[in-house]
Motif scaffolding. Structure first.
Motif, PDB file in Angstrom:
ATOM      1  N   ARG D  14      -4.459  -8.153  12.750  1.00  0.00           N
ATOM      2  CA  ARG D  14      -4.967  -7.014  11.961  1.00  0.00           C
ATOM      3  C   ARG D  14      -5.659  -6.015  12.892  1.00  0.00           C
ATOM      4  O   ARG D  14      -6.518  -6.404  13.688  1.00  0.00           O
ATOM      5  CB  ARG D  14      -5.962  -7.491  10.896  1.00  0.00           C
ATOM      6  CG  ARG D  14      -5.326  -8.271   9.786  1.00  0.00           C
ATOM      7  CD  ARG D  14      -4.916  -7.373   8.628  1.00  0.00           C
ATOM      8  NE  ARG D  14      -4.134  -8.131   7.632  1.00  0.00           N
ATOM      9  CZ  ARG D  14      -4.673  -8.935   6.712  1.00  0.00           C
ATOM     10  NH1 ARG D  14      -5.973  -9.086   6.653  1.00  0.00           N
ATOM     11  NH2 ARG D  14      -3.898  -9.574   5.860  1.00  0.00           N
ATOM     12  N   LYS D  33      -2.151  -3.105   9.231  1.00  0.00           N
ATOM     13  CA  LYS D  33      -3.353  -2.889   8.424  1.00  0.00           C
ATOM     14  C   LYS D  33      -3.490  -3.918   7.314  1.00  0.00           C
ATOM     15  O   LYS D  33      -4.598  -4.260   6.920  1.00  0.00           O
ATOM     16  CB  LYS D  33      -3.297  -1.497   7.804  1.00  0.00           C
ATOM     17  CG  LYS D  33      -3.372  -0.378   8.842  1.00  0.00           C
ATOM     18  CD  LYS D  33      -3.163   0.954   8.155  1.00  0.00           C
ATOM     19  CE  LYS D  33      -3.716   2.111   8.967  1.00  0.00           C
ATOM     20  NZ  LYS D  33      -3.604   3.373   8.202  1.00  0.00           N
ATOM     21  N   ALA D  34      -2.361  -4.388   6.776  1.00  0.00           N
ATOM     22  CA  ALA D  34      -2.393  -5.360   5.687  1.00  0.00           C
ATOM     23  C   ALA D  34      -1.037  -6.049   5.613  1.00  0.00           C
ATOM     24  O   ALA D  34      -0.016  -5.475   5.983  1.00  0.00           O
ATOM     25  CB  ALA D  34      -2.698  -4.666   4.362  1.00  0.00           C
ATOM     26  N   HIS D  35      -1.043  -7.316   5.145  1.00  0.00           N
ATOM     27  CA  HIS D  35       0.230  -8.019   4.924  1.00  0.00           C
ATOM     28  C   HIS D  35       0.003  -9.075   3.847  1.00  0.00           C
ATOM     29  O   HIS D  35      -1.126  -9.493   3.596  1.00  0.00           O
ATOM     30  CB  HIS D  35       0.745  -8.664   6.208  1.00  0.00           C
ATOM     31  CG  HIS D  35       0.004  -9.910   6.602  1.00  0.00           C
ATOM     32  ND1 HIS D  35      -1.182  -9.884   7.305  1.00  0.00           N
ATOM     33  CD2 HIS D  35       0.258 -11.222   6.370  1.00  0.00           C
ATOM     34  CE1 HIS D  35      -1.615 -11.115   7.501  1.00  0.00           C
ATOM     35  NE2 HIS D  35      -0.754 -11.951   6.939  1.00  0.00           N
ATOM     36  N   TRP D  42       1.591  -3.164   5.479  1.00  0.00           N
ATOM     37  CA  TRP D  42       1.129  -1.788   5.568  1.00  0.00           C
ATOM     38  C   TRP D  42       0.840  -1.512   7.034  1.00  0.00           C
ATOM     39  O   TRP D  42       0.054  -2.221   7.645  1.00  0.00           O
ATOM     40  CB  TRP D  42      -0.132  -1.585   4.706  1.00  0.00           C
ATOM     41  CG  TRP D  42      -0.425  -0.165   4.417  1.00  0.00           C
ATOM     42  CD1 TRP D  42      -1.289   0.638   5.102  1.00  0.00           C
ATOM     43  CD2 TRP D  42       0.140   0.653   3.387  1.00  0.00           C
ATOM     44  NE1 TRP D  42      -1.290   1.892   4.547  1.00  0.00           N
ATOM     45  CE2 TRP D  42      -0.424   1.933   3.503  1.00  0.00           C
ATOM     46  CE3 TRP D  42       1.092   0.434   2.385  1.00  0.00           C
ATOM     47  CZ2 TRP D  42      -0.087   3.001   2.652  1.00  0.00           C
ATOM     48  CZ3 TRP D  42       1.422   1.470   1.530  1.00  0.00           C
ATOM     49  CH2 TRP D  42       0.836   2.740   1.663  1.00  0.00           C
ATOM     50  N   LEU D  61       4.684   1.538   4.183  1.00  0.00           N
ATOM     51  CA  LEU D  61       4.714   0.247   3.495  1.00  0.00           C
ATOM     52  C   LEU D  61       6.120  -0.301   3.654  1.00  0.00           C
ATOM     53  O   LEU D  61       7.098   0.335   3.244  1.00  0.00           O
ATOM     54  CB  LEU D  61       4.389   0.422   1.999  1.00  0.00           C
ATOM     55  CG  LEU D  61       4.500  -0.862   1.175  1.00  0.00           C
ATOM     56  CD1 LEU D  61       3.462  -1.888   1.597  1.00  0.00           C
ATOM     57  CD2 LEU D  61       4.348  -0.565  -0.317  1.00  0.00           C
TER      58      LEU D  61
ATOM     59  N   MET E   1      -9.131  -0.949   1.672  1.00  0.00           N
ATOM     60  CA  MET E   1      -7.832  -1.595   1.447  1.00  0.00           C
ATOM     61  C   MET E   1      -7.982  -3.108   1.406  1.00  0.00           C
ATOM     62  O   MET E   1      -8.641  -3.690   2.256  1.00  0.00           O
ATOM     63  CB  MET E   1      -6.863  -1.220   2.604  1.00  0.00           C
ATOM     64  CG  MET E   1      -5.436  -1.699   2.354  1.00  0.00           C
ATOM     65  SD  MET E   1      -4.372  -1.491   3.809  1.00  0.00           S
ATOM     66  CE  MET E   1      -4.384   0.291   3.981  1.00  0.00           C
ATOM     67  N   ASN E   2      -7.390  -3.758   0.359  1.00  0.00           N
ATOM     68  CA  ASN E   2      -7.366  -5.215   0.318  1.00  0.00           C
ATOM     69  C   ASN E   2      -6.269  -5.675   1.274  1.00  0.00           C
ATOM     70  O   ASN E   2      -5.090  -5.456   1.037  1.00  0.00           O
ATOM     71  CB  ASN E   2      -7.094  -5.704  -1.106  1.00  0.00           C
ATOM     72  CG  ASN E   2      -7.092  -7.226  -1.194  1.00  0.00           C
ATOM     73  OD1 ASN E   2      -6.746  -7.910  -0.212  1.00  0.00           O
ATOM     74  ND2 ASN E   2      -7.459  -7.770  -2.342  1.00  0.00           N
ATOM     75  N   GLU E   3      -6.686  -6.328   2.355  1.00  0.00           N
ATOM     76  CA  GLU E   3      -5.727  -6.614   3.435  1.00  0.00           C
ATOM     77  C   GLU E   3      -4.672  -7.651   3.059  1.00  0.00           C
ATOM     78  O   GLU E   3      -3.693  -7.817   3.758  1.00  0.00           O
ATOM     79  CB  GLU E   3      -6.505  -7.064   4.680  1.00  0.00           C
ATOM     80  CG  GLU E   3      -7.359  -5.928   5.232  1.00  0.00           C
ATOM     81  CD  GLU E   3      -8.128  -6.332   6.471  1.00  0.00           C
ATOM     82  OE1 GLU E   3      -8.266  -7.548   6.713  1.00  0.00           O
ATOM     83  OE2 GLU E   3      -8.566  -5.442   7.205  1.00  0.00           O
ATOM     84  N   ASP E   4      -4.902  -8.381   1.986  1.00  0.00           N
ATOM     85  CA  ASP E   4      -3.925  -9.375   1.541  1.00  0.00           C
ATOM     86  C   ASP E   4      -2.974  -8.838   0.469  1.00  0.00           C
ATOM     87  O   ASP E   4      -2.133  -9.572  -0.021  1.00  0.00           O
ATOM     88  CB  ASP E   4      -4.643 -10.611   1.002  1.00  0.00           C
ATOM     89  CG  ASP E   4      -5.405 -11.322   2.099  1.00  0.00           C
ATOM     90  OD1 ASP E   4      -4.918 -11.322   3.243  1.00  0.00           O
ATOM     91  OD2 ASP E   4      -6.489 -11.851   1.811  1.00  0.00           O
ATOM     92  N   PRO E   6      -0.927  -5.589   0.434  1.00  0.00           N
ATOM     93  CA  PRO E   6      -0.519  -4.289   0.999  1.00  0.00           C
ATOM     94  C   PRO E   6       0.080  -3.346  -0.052  1.00  0.00           C
ATOM     95  O   PRO E   6      -0.057  -2.135   0.072  1.00  0.00           O
ATOM     96  CB  PRO E   6       0.518  -4.667   2.064  1.00  0.00           C
ATOM     97  CG  PRO E   6       0.935  -6.065   1.757  1.00  0.00           C
ATOM     98  CD  PRO E   6      -0.235  -6.710   1.098  1.00  0.00           C
ATOM     99  N   ILE E   7       0.714  -3.912  -1.095  1.00  0.00           N
ATOM    100  CA  ILE E   7       1.365  -3.045  -2.075  1.00  0.00           C
ATOM    101  C   ILE E   7       0.331  -2.266  -2.891  1.00  0.00           C
ATOM    102  O   ILE E   7       0.574  -1.147  -3.327  1.00  0.00           O
ATOM    103  CB  ILE E   7       2.332  -3.867  -2.959  1.00  0.00           C
ATOM    104  CG1 ILE E   7       3.538  -4.308  -2.090  1.00  0.00           C
ATOM    105  CG2 ILE E   7       2.810  -3.069  -4.154  1.00  0.00           C
ATOM    106  CD1 ILE E   7       4.542  -5.197  -2.786  1.00  0.00           C
ATOM    107  N   ALA E   9      -2.069  -0.722  -1.790  1.00  0.00           N
ATOM    108  CA  ALA E   9      -2.409   0.521  -1.082  1.00  0.00           C
ATOM    109  C   ALA E   9      -1.563   1.690  -1.576  1.00  0.00           C
ATOM    110  O   ALA E   9      -1.915   2.850  -1.359  1.00  0.00           O
ATOM    111  CB  ALA E   9      -2.238   0.326   0.426  1.00  0.00           C
ATOM    112  N   LEU E  10      -0.457   1.401  -2.248  1.00  0.00           N
ATOM    113  CA  LEU E  10       0.353   2.475  -2.838  1.00  0.00           C
ATOM    114  C   LEU E  10      -0.393   3.196  -3.956  1.00  0.00           C
ATOM    115  O   LEU E  10      -0.038   4.326  -4.314  1.00  0.00           O
ATOM    116  CB  LEU E  10       1.655   1.915  -3.412  1.00  0.00           C
ATOM    117  CG  LEU E  10       2.929   1.958  -2.558  1.00  0.00           C
ATOM    118  CD1 LEU E  10       4.129   1.617  -3.414  1.00  0.00           C
ATOM    119  CD2 LEU E  10       3.141   3.324  -1.885  1.00  0.00           C
TER     120      LEU E  10
END
Lengths: 72, 72, 72, 72, 72, 72, 72
Positions: D14, D33-35, D42, D61, E1-4, E6-7, E9-10
């Motif tokens: 990260r 940034k995120a997964h 992301w 994304l 952003m919640n790093e776990d 990623p979607i 973030a849309l």
């Protein structure tokens, strides 16, 4: 026949010859010994025809997701 | 044989040679050591034949979703 | 070996070199550091051979659904 | 590292640059940034290299099922 | 952003223009009106560019499993 | 018609002829005897047309994931 | 519109003409009579255009996993 469970109708073909068409175009015939709801099948006395050649196997386990259709 | 669980019939092939045909056309043989309901398999003394060449591996874990059929 | 859980047999390969064949034909080798039941794998000191060229990576996370087989 | 959860090892990446290889052959790099467990990711400051051309995106994304492997 | 996730973030792109790349190579842009965790998306004022031609649609529902990546 | 369950509308076609288009381009017609929510279907008096040739089968079980559309 | 459920927005198109693009490139139009969350759809007065030819069907059930996008 239970009209909501078409795969159950294969039960009537247990012990009989079936013709199989696979998604990759392969055609084979065999005696249906067992099957499940994914169309995984255990076949006996299998014959795979390919042009002029016929390959024979005494038993075969075939993965259901490769099946296009089954002719009882 | 439990006719609703065709994959269970592979239990009788534990310790014996099986022939595998994969979806990409590859053929291989090996000694079946373990398998699960997805047809993931652990094989011993594997031989992959490709035209005139044979490649040998002492052990192999094969992913079940690549399998077309298994000949016991 | 638990004969119903072939993927568990990979536990014996933790810390050792494995050879991977992917569905797209790529071959690579690496040190197995971690894996799960989907065959997602964390590999160290990876080498990807392609004709005459070898590409090396210190670490790699590989997505399990791309794997054809694993040679321990 | 939790050896049964290889995807968790991405947590250490990260904020760092990662290299991605997609199933369609595309290579790209970006800041992770995120997964999630499907490998949806992301990415920031993405660069996609294709022959002599480099395309850059500030954020992206990416759908996890298109990923072949990730190099941290 | 919640790093776990990623979607999630849309969510910040709701009401804004996004660029989409599909698995079949198609590129399109549109205003993101709604999306779910499969990346099914409802887009407004869509433009699909293909060589010299641009096709425009007032609204579009796109199936998430066809998406390669999204550029906010 | 239940607007949230389009597949239920096939119930009205039980015992009638339907036309099928498969994902591999094959067209066939048959009498719908049974179907489930995956579009697995049991068909009677099947006709497969391919250029000038027509192949006929008395019964067929078709795997639902190969279906593109059904014309009642 | 519920922003987390993009497919629900299709409810507004019940009884109206929609344009469909399938993953195999086929384009068709029809009156949307029913749909579910997989995008399985029941269409009326369908027209499939292919080069200069138009094929018409009174009703059609289309499998959702073949859909690329829907234009209301």
């Amino acid at each position: 026949m239970n009209e909501d469970r078409p795969i159950d109708a294969l039960n009537n073909s247990r012990g009989s010859r079936v013709l199989l068409k696979l998604k990759n175009g392969t055609e084979m015939s065999g005696t249906l010994k067992a099957h499940d709801l994914h169309l995984n099948m255990w076949l006996g006395d299998v014959e795979i025809k390919k042009e002029d050649e016929t390959t024979k196997y005494k038993n075969m386990l075939i993965r259901g997701d490769t099946v296009l259709y089954i002719i009882p």
